[in-house]
Scaffold this active site. Sequence first.
Site, PDB file in Angstrom:
ATOM      1  CB  SER A   1     -19.144  -2.946 -50.867  1.00 47.66           C
ATOM      2  OG  SER A   1     -17.858  -2.717 -50.330  1.00 47.66           O
ATOM      3  CE  LYS A   2     -20.513 -10.436 -48.814  1.00 47.89           C
ATOM      4  NZ  LYS A   2     -20.375 -11.430 -49.829  1.00 47.89           N
TER       5      LYS A   2
END
Length: 491
Positions: free
Chosen positions: A255-256
């Site tokens: 994820s980011k």
Amino acid sequence: MNEKSPVRVRFAPSPTGHLHIGSVRTALFNWLVARQSGGVFILRIEDTDVDRNVPGADRQIMEDMRWLGLQWDEGIDVGGTHGPYYQMQRLDRYNAAVKKLLDAGQAYYAFDTPQELDVLRKQAEARKLAFRYPRPTRFATGEEAEQARRAGRPVVVRFKTFDEDITVHDEVMGDVTVGAAELDDFIILKADGIPTYHMANVVDDFDMRTTLVIRGQEFLAQTPRHIALQRALGYPTPRYAHVPTILDMKGRKLSKRDGDVELSSFRKAGYLPETLLNFVALLGWSPGGDREKFTLAELVKAFSIDRISRVNSKFDRDKLLAFNTDAIAAADPERLMEVFSDWLSVNPDSPLSRAGLDEPTRRVILEINRGFRTFGDIERKCGFIYQNDAAIPYDPAAVKKVLAKGDDAGYKMLQLLLPRLEGLEPWTAASLEALINTVCEEQSAGMGQVAQPIRVAVSGTTVSPAIYDTLVLLGKAKTVRRIRRLLVERP
Ligand code: GLU
């Protein structure tokens, strides 16, 4: 094993933004089996989750795919005989399928309010049971549904699921069976008249004659529902291959929070598309043996679904950077020139872009940065050359170490060098080298004592490409201006 007969595969992103690494892999695997088998690769946009749609995301997706070189044969923008390829343009197709199910008694209207559903959910919870929608003993007629709608109730259509276990013969995960008790009467048409993901996905895969579905493992849990719908509608079930999840180095879903995950960020950072594809191919697939470097054409030959792992893969950013470094070192100069142009076009605010570099200068810049890892490195090392003289920030540590130390030795050296640089004619790498060598001799100074002060004066830091190359690119006027400014400002 290679795909023998031509497959029809599709990549079906929702238009929520740029592609992320996981979708790139899904797109790539689908594209590879299409190319390998002489089949067809379709790009369709799953935009029925209207609230999540981001305007322009379809264009971003197309741009990303084209940048990667994953051209589609049918789909948005290019058309084809099984379109339209935006789901929101296919509502009549879904309505027809829903009607067919309603007519066959295989689906029914339901009009519970959210509050009523909540009560049912809580009751199930209290009894420690998974919530299953209680199928009514008698299905409402169309007229009753209409009345309910007029009374302000949300009218949906639910699928009357089969009371049987359903097995997905997944080509990666093997046979996965979901028991009848776990399947409920899920919604196929929402109250706003838009089909759910399941319904649209199944109708499209049939209409578009999809023979093989390669998608992320997060969809595997939904596939029994899709198979049930296919059976009820008399559609054939395509082959399925669900690809394991990509994790970060700590074993969490990528994820980011762990860094960039969008393809466009890697493009902006200066990665080569072919390197990204090579790298992404190895997330969950392995050719067997130690070989890791593949061109796209080689991947087409080597790829096979039966070598996709069931185990989740890890996205190792350091390894990707090492791949990119190797690929840049091995790339032919013309290819690097192309990627450099592309990098400049997606980084319009970079000083390198604003300088409008001509072709010979770009070649020089590539040459003097040899060994660079990404095009972003070039900016970090050379961006200062194209900044305004007055905008160069001086790194205090560099100033202290190189200029102020030893009773201002660096400043003194610059004082001495300034008139000689001003008088230097012609301004070439060779003449600069000769001048600096002479000064070294005269002053019994080491190379660093002469070159480093210049470097700090022109770049503000202690890093730049070789000093002669740097000064040639910078030009005499700017070199002299920057040294003067430094001597006046004494930062
Ligand atoms: N629309 C889904 C997504 O956004 C893809 C579903 C599928 O491939 O079947 O990833």
